[in-house]
Design a protein around this motif. Sequence first.
Motif, mmCIF file in Angstrom:
data_model
loop_
_atom_site.group_PDB
_atom_site.id
_atom_site.type_symbol
_atom_site.label_atom_id
_atom_site.label_comp_id
_atom_site.label_asym_id
_atom_site.label_seq_id
_atom_site.Cartn_x
_atom_site.Cartn_y
_atom_site.Cartn_z
ATOM 1 N N SER A 192 0.811 -1.222 0.000
ATOM 2 C CA SER A 192 0.000 0.000 0.000
ATOM 3 C C SER A 192 0.846 1.274 0.000
ATOM 4 C CB SER A 192 -0.977 -0.001 1.174
ATOM 5 O OG SER A 192 -0.286 0.014 2.400
ATOM 6 N N LEU B 253 -2.991 -4.033 -0.891
ATOM 7 C CA LEU B 253 -2.909 -2.924 -1.839
ATOM 8 C C LEU B 253 -3.713 -1.734 -1.342
ATOM 9 C CD1 LEU B 253 -3.615 -4.958 -5.093
ATOM 10 C CD2 LEU B 253 -1.382 -4.335 -4.169
ATOM 11 N N ARG B 254 -3.362 -0.565 -1.832
ATOM 12 C CA ARG B 254 -4.170 0.627 -1.569
ATOM 13 C C ARG B 254 -5.098 0.802 -2.756
ATOM 14 N NH1 ARG B 254 -0.566 5.132 -1.305
ATOM 15 N NH2 ARG B 254 -1.144 5.673 -3.412
ATOM 16 N N ARG B 255 -6.400 0.814 -2.474
ATOM 17 C CA ARG B 255 -7.390 0.979 -3.541
ATOM 18 C C ARG B 255 -7.132 2.301 -4.261
ATOM 19 N NH1 ARG B 255 -11.310 -2.262 -4.550
ATOM 20 N NH2 ARG B 255 -11.524 -3.129 -2.466
ATOM 21 N N GLU C 121 -2.030 -0.954 -7.652
ATOM 22 C CA GLU C 121 -3.237 -1.772 -7.769
ATOM 23 C C GLU C 121 -3.496 -2.215 -9.209
ATOM 24 O OE1 GLU C 121 -8.019 -1.642 -6.806
ATOM 25 O OE2 GLU C 121 -6.952 0.238 -7.157
ATOM 26 N N ARG D 142 -6.064 -8.107 -0.413
ATOM 27 C CA ARG D 142 -6.941 -7.286 0.424
ATOM 28 C C ARG D 142 -6.494 -5.844 0.288
ATOM 29 N NH1 ARG D 142 -4.513 -6.649 5.887
ATOM 30 N NH2 ARG D 142 -2.954 -8.291 6.067
ATOM 31 N N TYR D 143 -7.373 -4.952 0.683
ATOM 32 C CA TYR D 143 -7.112 -3.524 0.515
ATOM 33 C C TYR D 143 -7.004 -2.845 1.862
ATOM 34 C CZ TYR D 143 -8.173 -4.423 -4.312
ATOM 35 O OH TYR D 143 -8.130 -4.930 -5.588
#
Length: 95
Positions: free
Chosen positions: A45, A71-73, A78, A93-94
Amino acid sequence: MTAKFTVLREGAPTVVVVGEVDFANATELGAALAEVGDRVVVELSQTSYLDSAGLRVLFAHARRSALELVLRRGGPVEQVVELSGLTELAAVRYS
């Protein structure tokens, strides 16, 4: 900015990646993943760039081990991870 790889061992083994992962430092990512073993969370992220060399390392690890990516949305990594197909091999997952 090059990447900083931090291995956290409390709870699920985690490799936190901050900065840019590219050809110059992808082997360091591979070494960090190898250090924690077969089940690892990779915190992306805070990763601002991920090139094909970094993806290759993540794919290789996902093919032989359980890999979870955080990850960072809407973050810069992403779309690269999703378009590469890595999400088919790794849990995502975010944050």
